[in-house]
Design an enzyme around this catalytic site. Structure first.
Site, mmCIF file in Angstrom:
data_model
loop_
_atom_site.group_PDB
_atom_site.id
_atom_site.type_symbol
_atom_site.label_atom_id
_atom_site.label_comp_id
_atom_site.label_asym_id
_atom_site.label_seq_id
_atom_site.Cartn_x
_atom_site.Cartn_y
_atom_site.Cartn_z
ATOM 1 N N ASP A 325 19.906 -24.622 9.310
ATOM 2 C CA ASP A 325 21.310 -24.209 9.866
ATOM 3 C C ASP A 325 22.531 -24.936 8.505
ATOM 4 O O ASP A 325 22.482 -25.551 8.081
ATOM 5 C CB ASP A 325 21.741 -25.083 10.858
ATOM 6 C CG ASP A 325 22.487 -25.040 11.475
ATOM 7 O OD1 ASP A 325 23.118 -24.036 12.084
ATOM 8 O OD2 ASP A 325 24.084 -25.689 11.617
ATOM 9 N N GLU A 354 21.412 -20.337 6.203
ATOM 10 C CA GLU A 354 22.610 -20.026 6.653
ATOM 11 C C GLU A 354 23.381 -19.910 5.130
ATOM 12 O O GLU A 354 24.006 -21.377 5.337
ATOM 13 C CB GLU A 354 22.857 -20.271 7.832
ATOM 14 C CG GLU A 354 24.032 -19.221 8.204
ATOM 15 C CD GLU A 354 24.637 -20.273 9.437
ATOM 16 O OE1 GLU A 354 25.143 -20.110 10.426
ATOM 17 O OE2 GLU A 354 24.258 -21.791 9.770
#
Length: 612
Positions: A325, A354
């Site tokens: 993330d 990400e």
């Protein structure tokens, strides 16, 4: 602070046979720094003991020699006139060799699931009285709904039959927050499965059942931040364990008053030659949001803790990938070390990071092997292709020009020259943080199929969000995260609609589900899509044609934005060498011979293959 009565040691166990022979243990107990440690086990030696700012921590460096055997030994913490503290530590044998942890790649189609919203297989664990958030309310988009690991296990055949080869679950670790704990990104214990999702054994069973079906398990991890209720924050080991720690301590009774923290969400500061140090620090040290403290990986003990935690989960759960993330938010030097440590231990593993950007230059910067001007080596195999996702939406919604907007898509794919290896990049029509593709394309089913099929056929790793296959949407409040992550119909006892069985789905949903199933099951076995050469032609008259070619297999993808019948003349594509060859529509199974022209009966996508 109340007296600590639990001896915490993390990682809670380890393995013999790693390339890396060092292990650093975090030990937490009341005044543990006043005790001496004894370890007696062949091949295990104490190299160093580090004292923290808090007397309740020790950081212990162990060396585990190559000849060390699996087994158990005691960590014995001694203090005069006080009973010994004993922690029985386990060194396990490794089940799988490092090289055999085969990650995801361009052959894979990944099904992304928000576990709380997918399927409730064990209602008895919906509420846990020991945790802060205790309510379950399916009418509240931001409350917990009760989906769990058992529910996912129950539906693995559905996912597998659709043609998916891997699953990525948003975080399953404990989020002991007071509100909004369902999404999983505010972790409060990095070594514990949230009991409202199940147990560690449930997670291991999920891994086993996934592997049985020839599928891969990808874990969503969060290195950048933790949840505000993490146990660390009640007793910091060091004065610099999190970024802006002084502000937290000063304002901890009312954390909403932390406006003094400078946060810059300008991720381009990671590459910008002209960026000020002020803005760079604001990016790497600023908090993501006020309830998610930013972890300070310039602290070497935090860095080591995070790296070991990732390896612990890979080895424990037989993971085949990590989705990291907010990849570009932490210190980028640390992220290179983190990814490098994992890939050094598991050379065939996969990590996807990400980086939410529509700029291909920034995507390229984060991919391993890119010749970055600043010399940065990311060790990251797979950035996420937000740029392509956005272009697909904009191109299909654009009706202007002789090409009806398709030139935007053509130019976007032409940018692949900038990438070290385009086929390792992960692309997607939508995900858990954005409006669903059916919504963004204004409820146009033909465009939705065009988007999904185009992304499935270009040289990329493919990811699809749960429910895209049945046209799930968020028209009521586009982009609202709680609504985007709506319950999958049929995942709860008593649901009137069950998409797992098809009960109650409307005609359009059944058709879309069938389309995705045929597309992905064809993709699963098409080496031309997995590894083939890509050739595309400049769109004109509202039609864009792309080919994937390997040996004797050619796959043809045609996007037609024209209403009604459109005649496509084929001489333009003679260089592909299809003249006179039989080709089959992979959705309808209609077979014909490639000749002078074909008639496209309607707006939409047409997928043909020479593989009959």
């Amino acid at each position: 602070m109340k007296k600590l009565d639990v001896l915490r040691v993390e990682p809670p166990n380890w393995w013999v046979g790693f390339k890396e022979t060092s292990l650093q243990l975090l030990v937490h107990y009341q005044d543990i720094s006043e005790r001496k440690l004894d370890v007696f086990y062949p091949g295990v030696t104490i190299k160093n003991i580090h004292y923290a700012d808090s007397p309740n921590y020790l950081f212990i460096d162990l060396h585990i020699s190559k000849s060390t055997k699996a087994g158990h030994f005691n960590l014995v913490f001694k203090k005069e006139h006080t009973p010994d503290l004993v922690f029985n530590y386990t060194l396990k044998s490794r089940i799988t060799h490092s090289k055999d942890y085969i990650g995801f790649n361009s052959t894979d189609a990944i099904y992304l699931i928000t576990p709380d919203r997918f399927s409730n297989g064990n209602p008895s664990i919906d509420i846990n009285e020991a945790l802060n958030e205790k309510n379950v309310d399916r009418n509240d988009n931001y409350a917990r709904h009760g989906g769990d690991i058992k529910g996912i296990i129950n539906q693995l055949d559905y996912i597998n039959n659709l043609g998916f080869t891997a699953i990525w679950l948003t975080p399953l670790l404990t989020n002991n927050m007071y509100h909004g704990s369902y999404h999983g990104y505010a972790i409060t214990d990095f070594y514990q499965i949230d009991p409202r999702f199940g147990t560690l054994n449930d997670y291991l069973m999920l891994s086993i059942e996934t592997t049985k079906r020839g599928m891969k398990l990808i874990m969503d991890q969060v290195a950048n931040h933790c949840g505000l209720e993490h146990w660390w924050l009640k007793d910091f080991p060091f004065k610099n364990w999190i970024n802006h720690q002084d502000n937290y301590v000063r304002n901890r009774t009312n954390w909403n008053e932390t406006k003094s923290i400078t946060t810059t969400h300008r991720r381009t500061t990671n590459q910008d030659d002209y960026a000020s140090n002020f803005d760079k620090k604001g990016m790497s040290e600023g908090w993501f949001v006020s309830v998610m403290p930013d972890l300070n990986h310039r602290n070497p003990f935090m860095a080591k803790y995070t790296i070991q935690n990732s390896i612990w989960w890979i080895e424990t759960a037989n993971l085949r990938g990590i989705r990291q993330d907010t990849y570009s938010y932490p210190d980028k030097g640390f992220m290179s070390l983190w990814a490098g440590a994992i890939m050094n231990e598991y050379p065939n593993f996969s990590i996807v990071g990400e980086e939410w950007t529509n700029n291909p230059l920034l995507i390229a910067y984060w991919q391993h092997g890119n010749p970055n001007k600043d010399g940065y080596l990311s060790n990251l195999k797979s950035p996420m292709d937000f740029a392509m996702q956005e272009t697909v939406v904009n191109s299909l919604n654009n009706q202007e020009g002789y090409d009806s907007g398709l030139i935007e898509l053509y130019e976007a794919l032409a940018n692949d020259f900038a990438y070290t290896k385009p086929s390792d990049i992960m692309v997607f029509p939508d995900n858990h943080d954005m409006s669903r593709i059916f919504t963004r394309l204004n409820g146009d089913i033909a465009f939705t199929k065009m988007a999904v099929s185009f992304l499935a056929l270009i040289p990329r790793v493919l990811q699809i969000f749960y429910g895209t296959e049945i046209l799930m949407q968020d028209f009521e409040n586009p982009g609202d995260h709680g609504l985007v992550r709506s319950d999958f119909p049929g995942g709860w006892k008593g649901d009137q609609v069950n998409a797992f069985t098809g009960k109650g789905l409307n005609e359009n949903q059944v058709n879309m589900q069938g389309f995705v199933k045929k597309l992905l099951n064809f993709r699963k076995h098409s080496k031309a899509i997995h590894y083939g050469k890509t050739v595309h032609f400049v769109p004109e008259n509202g039609v864009y044609v792309l080919f994937r070619i390997l040996d004797n297999e050619t796959v043809i993808h045609i996007m037609n934005k024209n209403q009604g019948e459109t005649k496509l003349y084929l001489a333009k594509f003679n260089e592909i060498g299809l003249q006179g060859r039989a080709v089959k529509n992979i959705i309808t199974s209609y077979t014909f011979f490639w000749g002078d022209n074909i008639t496209l009966q309607e707006k939409g996508c047409f997928i043909f293959s020479t593989k009959l």
